[in-house]
Design a protein around this motif. Structure first.
Motif, PDB file in Angstrom:
ATOM      1  N   LEU A   1      10.046   0.099  -2.328  1.00 26.71           N
ATOM      2  CA  LEU A   1      10.432  -1.176  -3.104  1.00 26.71           C
ATOM      3  C   LEU A   1      11.578  -1.835  -2.382  1.00 26.71           C
ATOM      4  CD1 LEU A   1      10.333  -0.264  -6.820  1.00 26.71           C
ATOM      5  CD2 LEU A   1       9.354  -2.091  -5.370  1.00 26.71           C
ATOM      6  N   SER A   2      12.729  -0.790  -1.611  1.00 27.82           N
ATOM      7  CA  SER A   2      13.597  -1.235  -0.805  1.00 27.82           C
ATOM      8  C   SER A   2      13.019  -2.135   0.492  1.00 27.82           C
ATOM      9  CB  SER A   2      14.613  -0.333  -0.475  1.00 27.82           C
ATOM     10  OG  SER A   2      14.264   0.652   0.330  1.00 27.82           O
ATOM     11  N   LYS A   3      12.200  -1.414   0.903  1.00 27.40           N
ATOM     12  CA  LYS A   3      11.572  -2.209   2.386  1.00 27.40           C
ATOM     13  C   LYS A   3      10.967  -3.652   2.005  1.00 27.40           C
ATOM     14  CE  LYS A   3      11.029   2.065   4.948  1.00 27.40           C
ATOM     15  NZ  LYS A   3      10.330   2.698   5.952  1.00 27.40           N
ATOM     16  N   ILE A   4      10.110  -3.601   0.753  1.00 31.27           N
ATOM     17  CA  ILE A   4       9.752  -4.748   0.227  1.00 31.27           C
ATOM     18  C   ILE A   4      10.695  -5.922   0.106  1.00 31.27           C
ATOM     19  CG2 ILE A   4       8.527  -6.012  -1.709  1.00 31.27           C
ATOM     20  CD1 ILE A   4       6.629  -3.550  -1.644  1.00 31.27           C
ATOM     21  N   ILE A   5      11.792  -5.352  -0.508  1.00 31.69           N
ATOM     22  CA  ILE A   5      12.988  -6.335  -0.901  1.00 31.69           C
ATOM     23  C   ILE A   5      13.582  -6.725   0.346  1.00 31.69           C
ATOM     24  CG2 ILE A   5      15.158  -6.612  -2.122  1.00 31.69           C
ATOM     25  CD1 ILE A   5      14.032  -4.893  -4.249  1.00 31.69           C
ATOM     26  N   GLU A   6      13.725  -5.840   1.374  1.00 33.31           N
ATOM     27  CA  GLU A   6      14.375  -6.047   2.485  1.00 33.31           C
ATOM     28  C   GLU A   6      13.626  -7.225   3.238  1.00 33.31           C
ATOM     29  OE1 GLU A   6      14.872  -3.510   6.843  1.00 33.31           O
ATOM     30  OE2 GLU A   6      15.751  -2.922   4.752  1.00 33.31           O
TER      31      GLU A   6
ATOM     32  N   ALA B   1       7.415  14.459  -9.143  1.00 29.94           N
ATOM     33  CA  ALA B   1       8.034  13.400  -9.880  1.00 29.94           C
ATOM     34  C   ALA B   1       9.170  12.992  -8.932  1.00 29.94           C
ATOM     35  CB  ALA B   1       8.619  13.695 -11.142  1.00 29.94           C
ATOM     36  N   VAL B   2       9.841  13.789  -8.143  1.00 25.82           N
ATOM     37  CA  VAL B   2      10.959  13.331  -7.461  1.00 25.82           C
ATOM     38  C   VAL B   2      10.462  12.663  -6.323  1.00 25.82           C
ATOM     39  CG1 VAL B   2      12.817  14.322  -5.941  1.00 25.82           C
ATOM     40  CG2 VAL B   2      12.593  15.177  -8.348  1.00 25.82           C
ATOM     41  N   SER B   3       9.545  13.216  -5.623  1.00 24.13           N
ATOM     42  CA  SER B   3       8.689  12.727  -4.402  1.00 24.13           C
ATOM     43  C   SER B   3       8.242  11.353  -4.695  1.00 24.13           C
ATOM     44  CB  SER B   3       7.763  13.410  -3.902  1.00 24.13           C
ATOM     45  OG  SER B   3       8.297  14.750  -3.631  1.00 24.13           O
ATOM     46  N   SER B   4       7.850  11.262  -5.993  1.00 22.46           N
ATOM     47  CA  SER B   4       7.099   9.690  -6.197  1.00 22.46           C
ATOM     48  C   SER B   4       8.356   8.877  -6.418  1.00 22.46           C
ATOM     49  CB  SER B   4       6.370   9.898  -7.815  1.00 22.46           C
ATOM     50  OG  SER B   4       5.912   8.809  -8.095  1.00 22.46           O
ATOM     51  N   VAL B   5       9.549   9.274  -7.082  1.00 19.86           N
ATOM     52  CA  VAL B   5      10.686   8.385  -7.327  1.00 19.86           C
ATOM     53  C   VAL B   5      11.315   7.838  -5.955  1.00 19.86           C
ATOM     54  CG1 VAL B   5      12.970   8.099  -8.043  1.00 19.86           C
ATOM     55  CG2 VAL B   5      11.126   8.985  -9.356  1.00 19.86           C
ATOM     56  N   PHE B   6      11.236   8.830  -4.952  1.00 24.77           N
ATOM     57  CA  PHE B   6      11.841   8.348  -3.480  1.00 24.77           C
ATOM     58  C   PHE B   6      11.040   7.775  -2.817  1.00 24.77           C
ATOM     59  CE2 PHE B   6      14.720  12.601  -4.066  1.00 24.77           C
ATOM     60  CZ  PHE B   6      15.846  11.752  -3.959  1.00 24.77           C
TER      61      PHE B   6
ATOM     62  N   MET C   1       0.931  -1.118   0.289  1.00 24.36           N
ATOM     63  CA  MET C   1       0.023  -0.064  -0.018  1.00 24.36           C
ATOM     64  C   MET C   1       0.873   1.494   0.072  1.00 24.36           C
ATOM     65  SD  MET C   1      -3.003  -0.970  -0.418  1.00 24.36           S
ATOM     66  CE  MET C   1      -3.685   0.397  -0.332  1.00 24.36           C
ATOM     67  N   SER C   2       2.036   0.980   0.770  1.00 24.04           N
ATOM     68  CA  SER C   2       2.929   2.347   0.850  1.00 24.04           C
ATOM     69  C   SER C   2       3.510   2.600  -0.795  1.00 24.04           C
ATOM     70  CB  SER C   2       4.026   2.055   1.554  1.00 24.04           C
ATOM     71  OG  SER C   2       5.045   2.961   1.314  1.00 24.04           O
ATOM     72  N   LEU C   3       3.904   1.506  -1.608  1.00 28.43           N
ATOM     73  CA  LEU C   3       4.353   1.742  -2.700  1.00 28.43           C
ATOM     74  C   LEU C   3       3.105   1.997  -3.735  1.00 28.43           C
ATOM     75  CD1 LEU C   3       6.256   1.226  -5.295  1.00 28.43           C
ATOM     76  CD2 LEU C   3       5.456  -1.222  -5.209  1.00 28.43           C
ATOM     77  N   ILE C   4       1.911   1.667  -3.648  1.00 30.59           N
ATOM     78  CA  ILE C   4       0.967   2.318  -4.648  1.00 30.59           C
ATOM     79  C   ILE C   4       0.633   3.754  -4.074  1.00 30.59           C
ATOM     80  CG2 ILE C   4      -1.650   1.968  -4.946  1.00 30.59           C
ATOM     81  CD1 ILE C   4      -1.122  -1.272  -4.483  1.00 30.59           C
TER      82      ILE C   4
END
Length: 112
Positions: free
Chosen positions: A103-108, A92-97, A48-51
């Motif tokens: 994504l990094s937390k999901i992968i972690e 755009a920058v906020s969306s990328v960050f 949900m954070s990613l979305i």
């Protein structure tokens, strides 16, 4: 949940619409189903954070200035064009960050 609940309440026959029991039951069932989905799906909060990071920035900071510039093409002063471009860039920058962080937390979480 309100739009979903209201559309489900419209399916109630007109003779029972004045009763709040059906409304309470529908809303309770919706909340309980959301709770079950949230508890049963692993990493639901991270997804949900990613979305949210993708769609919230798109809807709130990117699309409004882009639509404004496309509708008022040629009538917008250069200062407003620059401010709209700055707003789009910040979005755009906020969306990328935000997406990178989610994504990094999901992968972690998947690794560990």
């Amino acid at each position: 949940m309100t739009p979903v609940a209201m559309s489900l309440e419209e399916l109630i026959p007109s003779s029972h619409r004045k009763s709040y029991v059906y409304s309470i039951l529908i809303r309770t069932a919706l909340v309980m189903s959301t709770l079950i989905v949230g508890l049963s799906i692993p990493f639901f909060g991270l997804v949900m954070s990613l979305i949210g990071s993708l769609l919230t920035m798109l809807v709130t900071l990117i699309l409004p200035p882009v639509c404004y510039l496309s509708i008022a093409r040629g009538k917008v002063p250069p200062v407003q064009v620059a401010l709209c471009c700055l707003t789009v860039a910040v979005g755009a920058v906020s969306s990328v960050f935000g997406s990178y962080s989610a994504l990094s937390k999901i992968i972690e979480s998947l690794r560990g």
